[in-house]
Design a protein around this motif. Structure first.
Motif, short mmCIF file in Angstrom:
data_model
loop_
_atom_site.label_atom_id
_atom_site.label_comp_id
_atom_site.label_asym_id
_atom_site.label_seq_id
_atom_site.Cartn_x
_atom_site.Cartn_y
_atom_site.Cartn_z
N LEU A 14 0.82 -1.20 0.00
CA LEU A 14 0.00 0.00 0.00
C LEU A 14 0.86 1.26 0.00
N LYS A 15 0.23 2.36 -0.32
CA LYS A 15 0.90 3.66 -0.34
C LYS A 15 0.79 4.29 1.04
N PRO A 16 1.91 4.65 1.68
CA PRO A 16 1.83 5.20 3.04
C PRO A 16 1.60 6.70 3.08
N LEU A 17 2.10 7.41 2.09
CA LEU A 17 2.06 8.87 2.11
C LEU A 17 1.51 9.40 0.81
N ASP A 18 0.83 10.53 0.92
CA ASP A 18 0.38 11.27 -0.27
C ASP A 18 1.17 12.57 -0.32
N VAL A 19 1.95 12.75 -1.38
CA VAL A 19 2.84 13.90 -1.50
C VAL A 19 2.36 14.79 -2.65
N LYS A 20 2.12 16.06 -2.33
CA LYS A 20 1.76 17.05 -3.33
C LYS A 20 2.75 18.21 -3.27
N THR A 21 3.11 18.75 -4.42
CA THR A 21 4.09 19.83 -4.47
C THR A 21 3.53 21.03 -5.23
N ALA A 74 5.89 21.44 -0.14
CA ALA A 74 5.58 20.01 -0.19
C ALA A 74 4.55 19.68 0.88
N GLN A 75 3.40 19.17 0.47
CA GLN A 75 2.35 18.75 1.39
C GLN A 75 2.39 17.24 1.52
N ILE A 76 2.67 16.76 2.74
CA ILE A 76 2.82 15.33 3.01
C ILE A 76 1.70 14.90 3.93
N GLN A 77 0.91 13.93 3.48
CA GLN A 77 -0.23 13.43 4.26
C GLN A 77 -0.02 11.97 4.63
N ASN A 78 -0.27 11.64 5.89
CA ASN A 78 -0.21 10.26 6.37
C ASN A 78 -1.53 9.58 6.05
N ILE A 79 -1.54 8.65 5.10
CA ILE A 79 -2.78 7.98 4.70
C ILE A 79 -2.84 6.56 5.25
N THR A 80 -2.02 6.26 6.27
CA THR A 80 -2.11 4.98 6.96
C THR A 80 -3.06 5.12 8.15
N THR A 81 -3.21 4.04 8.91
CA THR A 81 -4.11 4.04 10.07
C THR A 81 -3.37 4.19 11.38
N SER A 82 -2.07 4.44 11.35
CA SER A 82 -1.28 4.58 12.57
C SER A 82 -0.42 5.83 12.47
N THR A 142 9.57 23.97 13.24
CA THR A 142 8.27 24.63 13.32
C THR A 142 7.16 23.67 13.74
N PHE A 143 7.43 22.35 13.69
CA PHE A 143 6.43 21.35 14.05
C PHE A 143 6.59 20.87 15.49
N GLY A 144 7.53 21.47 16.23
CA GLY A 144 7.73 21.07 17.62
C GLY A 144 8.81 20.03 17.76
N SER A 145 9.08 19.66 19.01
CA SER A 145 10.14 18.69 19.29
C SER A 145 9.73 17.27 18.94
N ARG A 146 8.44 16.96 18.98
CA ARG A 146 7.96 15.62 18.64
C ARG A 146 7.23 15.69 17.30
N THR A 147 7.92 15.28 16.27
CA THR A 147 7.38 15.44 14.91
C THR A 147 6.54 14.23 14.52
N TYR A 148 5.43 14.02 15.22
CA TYR A 148 4.51 12.92 14.90
C TYR A 148 3.45 13.41 13.91
N LEU A 149 3.14 12.55 12.97
CA LEU A 149 2.11 12.84 11.98
C LEU A 149 0.99 11.83 12.18
N GLN A 150 -0.15 12.30 12.66
CA GLN A 150 -1.27 11.42 12.96
C GLN A 150 -1.95 10.95 11.65
N PRO A 151 -2.73 9.86 11.70
CA PRO A 151 -3.41 9.37 10.50
C PRO A 151 -4.27 10.45 9.86
#
Length: 414
Positions: A171-178, A192-200, A232-241
């Motif tokens: 499967l594709k984990p990320l959706d990248v748009k530029t 660059a817009q990066i979207q997490n399209i997984t469930t975790s 700019t995203f903080g110290s914990r760079t987590y990307l939620q689903p």
């Protein structure tokens, strides 16, 4: 510690078993609680405290401290490493000889050999195994088929052969748009817009831009705080689903290419994005985009750009700007004449209609000009005209830049 989950097995022949190697997951539960004045009182809260799977002191959290074995195959995403454990076991009471195990991965475009060894094992005694672990970095989306083939010779000299097929989807984990933004100074801004399209959730370890040989890149995803650079995203760079994050980069042509007008014409290769992330218990994935291209703006035969201009100037006081004029033609020499036309707010200081001389192909000249404004506020610099005497062609340049005009008293008070 890596735990294994059985994917399936075959009963054909005497040799079998294949498993996928994957990491465990944290145990999750559904907390059930109520207020003390309700009928159950403190019963539910006490049961959660006594539950060994809950976190002590935070029993209401769904995420526990225990690890659980995966109950299914799970998802495989592009950029991750697929690991599999293959075990060939002799279920018979006879010794078999010349055992050869081969593992191939079939994709929509190619067939890859994943076997660690191509040598045959001389013999395999009853209740003994031949084990192998294979790894493969997944680089294609779609259907993958793992083909495990085993050949061997029985004690009677009969040659036996069987195969096992296992199909799985990548499967594709990320959706990248530029998006590209072209500046007048030849700089290119990439969003660059990066979207997490997984469930975790994902931990974004690195998102960088590898520029082409024509550009230098500067990342605009940090801010200076107390002398230190912070994301700019903080110290914990987590990307939620299903969350999206925007990264910004500034690309500037290298000096040897910036002086050539051909660099800014046509389709230009910018570079490629390199994305590294981690999921669950540190499982690492990496994606690299193909070469990003942008359609550079066309400037015609002659380009005029501003190199220096003040941000704020005084009302009715002269100020200086520096222009750069470039002959974008690769074959024709131009003989240029500069004309300066006043507007309602901007007035040029100097001689209009002066000769600038010959400008050879792909070459530039810098021109210092003086002007003043008679109106306060944000004013647009306009009114420059360049005429090519060879072709009798005039190029008009309006709204070149903006300048803030303030009263001299306001500027002194500030």
């Amino acid at each position: 510690m890596i735990l294994t989950v059985l994917l399936g097995y075959t009963t054909a022949g005497e040799l079998n078993s294949m498993m996928r190697l994957t990491k465990p997951t944290l145990f999750t539960n559904i907390p059930v609680t109520c207020e003390e004045r309700d009928l159950p009182g403190n019963l539910f809260n006490q049961l959660m405290k006594d539950d060994p799977s809950t976190v002590k002191g935070a029993e209401a959290l769904m995420l526990g401290e225990m690890l659980t074995l995966p109950q299914n195959f799970g998802n495989i995403f592009l950029g991750e490493t697929f690991s599999s454990y293959i075990s060939v076991h002799n279920d018979s009471n006879q010794v078999v000889k010349d055992i050869l195990v081969k593992a191939d991965l079939q994709t929509s475009s190619q067939r890859l050999n994943l076997s660690a060894s191509t040598a045959a094992v001389a013999e395999l005694k009853p209740d003994c195994c031949i084990d192998d672990v294979i790894h493969h970095e997944v680089k294609e989306i779609g259907t993958h088929i793992l083909v495990c083939a085993v050949s061997y010779t029985t004690q009677a000299g009969e040659k036996m052969y069987f195969r096992k097929f296992f199909k799985f989807q990548v499967l594709k984990p990320l959706d990248v748009k530029t998006k590209f933004y072209n500046a007048e100074t030849d700089e290119v801004f990439l969003e660059a817009q990066i979207q997490n399209i997984t469930t975790s959730p994902m931990f974004m370890e690195k998102v960088s831009l590898e520029p082409s040989i024509m550009y230098n890149v500067a990342e605009l995803n940090t801010v200076d705080s107390a002398g230190e650079s912070e994301s700019t995203f903080g110290s914990r760079t987590y990307l939620q689903p299903m969350d999206t994050r925007q990264y910004l980069y500034c690309l500037k042509p290298k000096q040897e290419f910036a002086e050539k007008a051909g660099v800014i014409k046509g389709v230009t290769v910018i570079g490629k994005l390199d994305i590294v992330w981690k999921t669950n218990l540190g499982e690492r994935g990496r994606l690299q985009t193909s070469q990003l291209q942008r359609m550079a703006p066309g400037y015609g035969d002659v380009r005029l750009s501003l190199e220096t201009i003040p941000d704020t100037v005084n009302l009715e006081e002269p100020f200086d700007i520096t222009c750069k004029i470039t002959n974008c033609s690769s074959e024709r020499t131009m003989d240029l004449v500069l004309e300066m036309c006043n507007t309602n707010s901007i007035h040029w200081c100097g001689v209009s209609g002066r000769q600038l001389g010959k400008l050879h192909p792909s070459s530039s000249l810098r021109l210092a000009l003086t002007l003043l404004s008679s109106v306060q506020g944000l004013q647009s610099v306009s009114g420059l005209r360049l005429t090519d005497t060879f072709l009798k062609r005039t190029y008009e340049y309006d709204d070149i830049a903006q300048v803030c005009v303030v009263s001299s008293k306001v500027k002194q008070e500030s």
